[in-house]
Design an enzyme around this catalytic site. Structure first.
Site: not given
Length: 773
Positions: A353, A355-356, A358-360, A676, A719
Site C-alpha cells: 500500500g 506510504p503512511g 500503517g503497514k509497519t 487507464s 480512484k
C-alpha cells in the site's frame, strides 16, 4: 685358537649376555635354571651361559637360543627371601654349542671351547689404538662412563678382551652384543667395534642436540606452566574467573544452557576444544570465540506461547488501528487455524500500500495480538547478499546475516519478523539479496535456512514473516510468488477523521506535554486539516500537521498567552498558515476539450485533467506533461480510433491534415504513466473536435483498443476515493471492474454513481453534453 669338546649344565639368559673376563650378578628364578646351578656346583662350579632370542620365552628349546655363548665360573650363590637365587659369575671363554640335551630337571649342552690368542698382530695393534681413541671421544660426549673406567680399559693389551670390555660399556641391543660375541676373528671384531662406536657417537651427538633443544623448550614450558598455575591460584583466591580457562568454562556452560540440537551442540563443543588448545594471541582464536558465542546466543528451542484468544486479538487490532478489515480478518483466520491444529507453519504476509497507511505499525500490532516478540529489519537499499546470508568465517570481521541477527534479538524461535520495504532492495556485483530471501520466505524450505556464518541449518518455519511494500511490481516475480499479498488502500476522509480523533491527536497531545484540559481541536478543524493541509493516501502528513498545532499551542500556554487552547475552523490558519490545497478538483463548469481522468499513484488515488487544443496546421500530434510510453501509446490508439469513426461523429475526415493536435496533462513535473487514461484522452479529443462539452461532474478510467472496446483497470478503490475527494459525482469505469465495487467504503460509494461501460460509444453517451459551446 684351539677347540675342545665339553659338556656343562645350561643357564639361559634373558635380555643380557656375559663376555669372557666379565664379572656379573644374575638373579635366577626358573626351576630348570636353579637345577642347572645346583648341578654346576657339583661340576667344579662351571656353567654354560647362553642368551635367548626372545625375552618372553619361558622354557626355551634349542631353536630359541643363540649358538655361541660363554663358559662361566660360579663364584657365589645367595638365596633371596622371594625364592630366587642371586649368583655372581665370571666369564671364562667363548663356547660354540654342538648339542642340547633337555633333561627333566635341567638342560645341558655339549660345546666346543673357543680359546683366543693373547698377543695382537701389528694390524690389530693399530685397530686397538683406533678403538681406544674412538672410545675416549665417546666417553667425553656420553658423560656416563667415568675416567677411571676408561683408564682401566686403556690398560688392556689383549685385542679380544679389549673388544669385549668396550662392547659391554656401550648401550647396545642384545642382538648387537651377540654379534660381537659370535665374531671369533679378532681383527674383524675390532673393525665391528669401530663401526659401532662411530654410529653410537653420531647418535649421541644428535641426542645431545635434541636434548638441548628439548631442555630449552621444557624450561620455557615449565616456566609458563608455573606462572599459569600461580595465576590460577591467585584468581581462585580472588574469586576471579578471568583468563582463558575461565572463558572456556563459561563458554561450555553457555553451550549446555543453549539447549541446541545434538548435531549443533557437538559442533560447538568441537570448536571449543580447538579454542582451548589454541594460544590466546592466535588470530583464529577470536574468530572461534565469536562463532561459539553466536551459536549460544541464537535461540534454538526457546519460544513464546501464542495467546490464542481470538476475541482478545481482535480487540487489540481494533484498539491499535481503525479500518483495515482485510488484514485483521487474515490475522484472525491464522489464529483460528493455529488454535485448531497447533502446528500451522507461519504464513508469509505482504502488506502492500501507499506510504503512511500503517503497514509497519500493523505488523507490530499483529505481534502484540499474538503475544509474540517483534523484530523489524529494513531492506531499503540492501544490495549485498551477505546482508541476508551472512559472511563466511574466513573473512575478517565476519558475522551472521541480518535474519540470524534478528532471531538473536528476538530471543525466541517464533517471533513476528517484519521485513520492511521489500520492494526497495537492489542488486550489484556483491549478489542479489532478493534471491537470498527466496529460502527465507518459503515455508517449505525455511525449516533448514543456511547462513554462511553459522554453517548449520536453522529452523525459521515457526516465524511469522510480515513484509511491506509500496509497489509490488518492483518485487521479483519469484519472491512475490512466495508471499500472500494483502493490499492496504488509502483512507477516506471519514476514516482519516476517526484516526485523527482516536489515535493521532491523543498521541501528539501526550507527546507535547498537553492534556485534554489545555487543548481542544474541534471536528470541523480536523476536517479542514484533512481537506486543505494534506493530500495523501495515508495519515503521516496529517500527524505532522497535528504535531504543528500542538507545538503552537504549547508555546502559547508556556508564554501565558492562553491557559486553554481551542482550535476551530476560523482559528486553524493561525496555527497552520494559509491553506495549501484546494478541496476538490472538479471543474466549475463544463469544458470543451478537457476531461477528468482518474489515476492510481504510489500515494493512493488522484485526478488528472487531460486537455486537448486544436490549431490550424498539418496534422501534427503533440503530447506533453511528462508522459510515459504507455500513456503516449494510449493517446495514439485513441487518435487512430477517432479517425476510423470520424463520420459517425460528424468530424471532417481530413481533420488530421488541417489541424495540429496538442494533448497536455497538467503538473508536467510529475511523471505519469499507466494504461487507464485511454478513454479519457479519446473523450477529450472528440470533445475538442466536435465542440461538445464534457460534463464537469464525471470522472473516468479505462483503457481503449483500436476497435473502441474498454478494457479493465486496477486500483478502482483508490480512484473512487480520489474522485469523491475531488467532488465528482459520476465515475465511468470498465464493466469488468464491477467486482471491485464491494471493496469501496460505503461512505464513498454512497456519494458516487458508477457507470459501467464496455465500448467508447457508451462513454461518450454519458460524458458529453449534446449542445455545442
Amino acid at each position: 685358537m684351539t677347540e675342545s669338546n665339553s659338556q656343562l649344565p645350561l643357564l639361559p639368559l634373558r635380555g643380557l649376555l656375559v663376555y669372557p673376563t666379565m664379572v656379573l650378578h644374575l638373579d635366577v628364578g626358573r626351576k630348570k635354571s636353579v637345577s642347572a646351578l645346583e648341578q654346576a656346583m657339583v661340576e667344579e662350579n662351571n656353567i654354560f651361559l647362553l642368551t635367548q632370542k626372545e625375552v618372553s620365552t619361558e622354557d626355551p628349546s634349542k631353536e630359541d637360543l643363540y649358538t655361541v655363548g660363554t663358559v662361566a665360573h660360579v663364584k657365589q650363590m645367595l638365596k633371596l627371601p622371594n625364592g630366587t637365587i642371586r649368583v655372581l659369575v665370571e666369564g671364562l671363554h667363548r663356547g660354540r654349542v654342538k648339542a642340547v640335551a633337555e633333561g627333566e630337571e635341567y638342560t645341558s649342552v655339549t660345546y666346543d671351547e673357543i680359546e683366543e690368542r693373547m698377543e695382537p698382530t701389528v694390524e690389530e695393534q693399530a685397530l686397538m689404538r683406533n678403538v681406544l681413541e674412538q672410545f675416549e671421544q665417546y666417553t667425553q660426549i656420553s658423560k656416563k662412563i667415568t675416567q677411571e673406567t676408561f683408564a682401566s680399559v686403556s690398560d688392556i693389551n689383549e685385542p679380544g678382551r679389549l673388544a669385549d670390555i668396550v662392547t659391554s660399556h656401550l648401550p647396545l641391543k642384545v642382538l648387537q652384543k651377540q654379534q660381537v660375541l659370535e665374531t671369533i676373528d679378532l681383527e674383524e671384531r675390532l673393525k665391528l667395534i669401530l663401526r659401532i662406536l662411530a654410529n653410537e657417537r653420531e647418535v649421541l651427538g644428535l641426542e645431545k642436540k635434541i636434548g638441548q633443544r628439548v631442555k630449552k623448550s621444557m624450561e620455557r614450558t615449565q616456566k609458563e606452566y608455573y606462572l599459569r598455575e600461580q595465576m590460577k591460584a591467585i584468581q581462585k583466591e580472588l574469586g576471579d574467573r578471568e583468563g582463558k580457562e575461565g572463558e572456556t568454562e563459561e563458554l561450555r556452560e553457555k553451550i549446555y544452557d543453549a539447549d541446541m540440537p545434538d548435531a549443533i551442540e557437538e559442533k560447538a563443543l568441537k570448536e571449543l576444544k580447538r579454542y582451548e588448545k589454541m594460544p590466546a594471541n592466535a588470530a583464529e582464536s577470536s574468530v572461534i570465540r565469536n562463532y561459539i558465542e553466536w551459536l549460544t546466543q541464537v535461540p534454538w528451542s526457546e519460544e513464546t506461547e501464542d495467546q490464542l484468544d481470538i476475541h482478545r486479538s481482535e480487540a487489540i487490532l481494533n484498539e491499535d488501528h481503525y479500518g483495515l478489515e482485510k488484514v485483521k480478518e487474515r490475522v484472525l483466520e491464522y489464529l483460528a487455524v493455529q488454535q485448531l491444529t497447533q502446528k500451522l507453519k507461519g504464513p508469509i504476509l505482504c502488506l502492500s500500500g501507499p506510504p503512511g497507511v500503517g503497514k509497519t505499525s500493523l505488523a507490530r500490532s499483529i505481534a502484540r495480538s499474538l503475544g509474540r516478540r517483534f523484530v523489524r529489519m529494513s531492506l531499503g537499499g540492501v544490495r549485498d547478499e551477505a546482508e541476508i546470508r551472512g559472511h563466511r568465517r574466513t573473512y575478517v570481521g565476519s558475522m551472521p546475516g541480518r535474519v540470524i541477527q534478528g532471531m538473536k534479538k528476538a530471543g525466541t524461535t517464533n517471533p513476528v519478523f517484519l521485513l520492511d520495504e521489500i520492494d526497495k532492495m537492489a542488486n550489484d556485483f556483491r549478489g542479489d539479496p532478493s534471491a537470498a530471501l527466496l529460502e527465507v520466505l518459503d515455508p517449505e524450505q525455511n525449516n533448514s535456512f543456511s547462513d554462511h556464518f553459522i554453517e548449520e541449518p536453522y529452523d525459521l518455519s515457526k516465524v511469522l514473516f510480515v513484509t511491506t511494500a509500496n509497489n509490488i511490481g518492483a518485487i521479483p516475480p519469484a519472491l512475490r510468488d512466495r508471499m500472500e499479498i494483502i493490499h492496504i488502500p488509502g483512507y477516506t476522509e471519514v476514516e482519516k477523521m476517526e484516526i485523527a480523533k482516536g489515535y493521532l491527536l491523543p498521541k501528539q497531545v501526550e507527546e507535547h506535554g498537553l492534556t485534554k484540559g489545555t487543548i481542544q481541536v474541534r471536528d470541523e478543524a480536523l476536517l479542514d486539516v484533512v481537506r486543505y493541509y494534506t493530500r495523501e493516501a495515508g495519515v503521516r502528513n496529517l500527524e505532522r500537521q497535528l504535531a504543528k498545532v500542538c507545538r503552537k499551542a504549547a508555546k502559547q500556554i508556556v508564554s501565558n498567552e492562553k491557559k486553554r487552547v481551542i482550535v476551530t475552523s476560523k482559528t486553524l490558519e493561525d496555527y497552520l498558515g494559509k491553506k495549501q490545497f484546494r478541496y476538490g478538483k472538479a471543474e466549475l463548469e463544463d469544458q470543451v476539450g478537457a476531461a477528468t481522468g482518474l489515476a492510481y499513484t504510489a500515494a493512493g488515488g488522484d485526478t488528472l485533467t487531460i486537455e486537448v487544443a486544436l490549431s490550424p496546421g498539418e496534422g501534427k500530434l503533440t503530447l506533453t506533461g511528462k508522459l510515459g510510453d504507455v500513456m503516449k501509446e494510449s493517446a495514439q490508439a485513441a487518435f487512430s480510433y477517432i479517425r476510423t469513426k470520424s463520420d459517425e461523429w460528424n468530424i471532417p475526415s481530413d481533420f488530421n491534415k488541417k489541424n495540429d493536435i496538442h494533448i497536455h496533462v497538467p503538473e508536467g513535473a510529475v511523471p505519469k504513466d499507466g494504461p487507464s487514461a485511454g478513454i479519457t484522452m479519446a473523450t477529450a479529443l472528440i470533445s475538442a473536435l466536435t465542440g461538445r462539452p464534457v460534463r464537469r461532474e464525471v470522472g473516468m478510467t479505462g483503457e481503449i483498443t483500436l476497435r473502441g472496446r474498454v478494457l479493465p483497470i486496477g486500483g478502482l478503490k483508490e480512484k473512487a476515493m480520489s474522485a469523491h475527494r475531488a467532488g465528482l459525482t459520476h465515475i465511468i469505469m470498465p464493466k469488468e471492474n464491477e467486482k471491485d465495487l464491494e471493496d469501496i467504503p460505503d461512505s464513498v460509494r454512497s456519494g458516487l454513481t458508477f457507470i459501467p461501460v464496455t465500448h467508447l460509444d457508451d462513454v461518450l453517451k454519458h460524458a458529453l453534453l449534446e449542445e455545442k459551446k
